[in-house]
Design an enzyme around this catalytic site. Structure first.
Site: not given
Ligand code: M6R
Length: 612
Positions: A27, A488, A508
């Site tokens: 997390r 990524k 552009h």
């Molecule tokens: O849990 P969620 O799909 O709502 O999260 C959305 C973004 O925080 C999540 O996709 C974030 O951009 C990732 N770390 C990308 O790899």
């Protein structure tokens, strides 16, 4: 985002809390701490930095006990210092609290409590909670003081409370931040997420907002904020411990990249009727989609990687189902005065189901009469529960901060929805539909074929590992793939700046930066714009840029245009964003690995962004 845990039972509490906190490391956090109740009272150990720092302190100064709470903090109010780390205690040190979320009225509460001579030590919003409980506990039993304190809080929280006055009980509550209860054999747990308790139990209670729990070793008692007892709903999760651990891979990200064939298979499972060449859904989703089909507008909201999936969905749904689609970043959607009504369907895409902006977006949509569908991975999450209908991707737990299998399973879900709606709206003939349904069924096998090229992708990555700036370019369905490839790379390799663009936009502006050796990653798989993207490649080469191209393996001419190649099996353009994402995930992984980056927990990032 912060991770919180609580334990009451017969096992040594410190080891149990540390093990649970470790399972929540994904997390994101910058400090950690525990509070344990024993003969001495409430004993606290906390430190800035990673869990191993805390574990070392606990080894040097052990604490015995059978009841305690723990926390990994992702700083929002106050720097990541020892004083600001959780748990926080009241003036007497007999109460300890851990919290995930933001208390919006903390300044007013702090002023009121300071006037009553409470002494604050930290800069956090959290500390007001424990002093507020202390204040109320002067007049009420601790369980009631906890509940009454919650009623004073504005904002989001998941909270665990440990009290010297109540050595056989822990208290927990949630509002807007995730909290679950794990029920074991003579032991019970609080946690922000299921992996934290999986090695002890699969019996889970997913708390709803404004629910309060009293936890003893015999299990939980559930109440609402008015103190009225509520019925417990116990779910049994199917994930096993191995699924939530690395399974022999050096990083969760690599494990999850390799899980994509089975994740996609899970998303497809039960939703393809091969005999009739069509997509099938359960009764609830079916009836929701019948309504959606007759509504006038579809607005897709999401954040980060899920937003890129949404953009692919826009191409799919408009081309095949002929539904007008708008795609919005949830963080913009919620504040831009979007025009919604009962003729609008809002589709939220989210892996975690807890992203604060997406959650706020669906709440706003519902308040304006729109119907809400979500594509979600985490069963029982807030967004899933608040949606009118849910399409679960069933991709399994995604632990790495960088989303991989969640993304490809979200795009798979969008492909299923597209074919279903195209059929419902009579915009696709049976033969075309059958051929795309057959294509969907073959996806897991094609993904396996891409994964089999890992060694050559690793070798290509080594060539680019020392570069510090990248462009990623694509067109049509693979414009979002370019955005995702760039995200990524910059997400897990903070040394690198990467930007994704629609290849047609190069002239552009962005082309001004191209010079000798500047790396540009192109997605140039077969599509109606193949020739156009070859022209874009040549424009970069004319300026001595270095072109790394993702192409179809059957493409015999591409070698003439590319400095380096990564290939995917030739497929219908409709499926190409799924297959083309995979070499880009592996490319980002191996470039980051070669640069010694902290791949699963990149700095400043959290897996689930539960504050706005
Ligand atoms: O849990 P969620 O799909 O709502 O999260 C959305 C973004 O925080 C999540 O996709 C974030 O951009 C990732 N770390 C990308 O790899």
């Amino acid at each position: 985002m912060c991770g919180i845990v609580g334990y009451i039972g017969n096992s040594p509490v410190v080891e149990t809390l540390l093990e649970s906190l470790q399972a929540l490391e994904y997390r994101g956090y910058d400090s950690a701490g525990v509070a344990v109740l024993n003969g001495e009272g409430v004993v606290i150990r906390k430190r800035p930095g990673k869990l191993k720092v805390l574990a070392e302190i606990l080894r040097e100064n052990p604490i015995d006990g059978k009841i305690g709470i723990g926390h990994t903090r992702w700083a929002t109010h106050g720097e990541p210092t020892e004083i600001n780390a959780h748990p926080h205690t009241d003036c007497t040190g007999s109460l300890a609290v851990v919290h995930n979320g933001i208390i919006e009225n903390y300044a007013a509460l702090k002023e009121m409590l300071s006037a009553k001579h409470h002494v604050f030590r930290s800069e956090t919003d959290t500390e007001v909670i424990v002093h507020l409980i202390e204040e109320l506990a002067k007049s009420y039993p601790i369980a009631e003081a906890f509940r009454l304190a919650l009623k004073e809080l504005h904002g989001s929280y998941a909270i665990c409370l440990l009290s010297k006055q109540s050595p056989q009980r822990l208290f927990g509550a949630r509002n807007g931040s995730p909290l679950i209860v794990g029920i074991g054999d003579q032991e019970s747990f609080f946690a922000s997420d299921v992996p934290a308790v999986l090695s002890h139990t699969r019996r889970i209670v997913y708390l709803n907002d404004k629910e309060v729990v009293e936890l003893s070793s015999q299990g939980p008692h559930l109440f609402n904020l008015e103190g009225k007892k509520e019925r417990l709903k116990i779910s049994t999760v199917k994930w096993d411990v191995a699924a939530a651990r690395k399974g022999g891979f050096p990083h969760f990200m690599l494990k999850e990249i390799h899980e994509q064939p089975s994740a996609i298979e899970q998303t497809l499972s039960g939703r393809l009727d091969a005999t009739r060449g069509r997509v099938v859904f359960d009764r609830r989703l079916k009836s929701f989609l019948e309504g959606l089909s007759s509504r006038q507008r579809l607005v897709i909201i999401a954040c980060g990687t899920a937003y890129h999936a949404a953009l692919v969905g826009e191409y799919m749904l408009e081309e095949f189902a002929r539904i007008p689609v708008d795609v919005d970043l949830a963080s913009e959607f919620r504040y831009r005065g979007a025009m919604l009504d009962s003729n609008t369907t809002v589709l939220a895409i989210t892996q975690s189901g807890e992203t604060a902006d997406t959650l706020a977006g669906i709440r706003m949509a519902k308040s304006q009469g729109a119907k809400v569908l979500s594509i979600c991975n985490v069963v029982g999450s807030s967004i899933a529960r608040e949606s009118d209908a849910v399409f679960y991707t069933h991709a399994g737990p995604e632990i790495a901060v960088a989303s991989t299998k969640a993304y490809t399973s979200q795009v798979t879900a969008l492909a299923l929805l597209t074919l279903y709606l195209a059929s419902l709206r009579k915009r696709i003939d049976a033969q075309k539909r059958r051929s795309l349904v057959e294509g969907l069924a073959k996806l897991p096998q094609l993904v396996d074929q891409v994964l089999a090229t890992e060694a050559s992708i690793k070798a290509v990555s080594a060539r680019y590992a020392s570069c510090r700036n990248f462009y990623f370019l694509g067109r049509r369905y693979n414009y979002p793939t370019a955005l995702e490839g760039a995200l990524k790379l910059k997400e897990i390799c903070p040394l690198i700046h990467a930007e994704g663009y629609a290849a047609g936009e190069m002239k552009h502006g962005p082309i001004s930066l191209i010079r000798k050796g500047w790396p540009v990653v192109f997605i140039a798989t077969h599509s109606p714009v193949y020739e156009k993207i070859i022209s874009n490649i040549e424009e970069v080469r004319a300026r001595q840029g270095d072109c790394l191209v993702v192409a179809s393996e059957s493409d015999t001419t591409i070698k003439r245009h590319a400095d380096s190649l990564m290939t995917i099996p030739r497929t219908h353009e409709f499926f190409s964003p799924i297959l083309a994402a995979i070499p880009l995930q592996l490319f980002a992984y191996y470039v980051a690995d070669a640069n010694g980056c902290d791949i699963d927990q990149p700095p400043n990032l959290a897996k689930s962004v539960t504050v706005e």
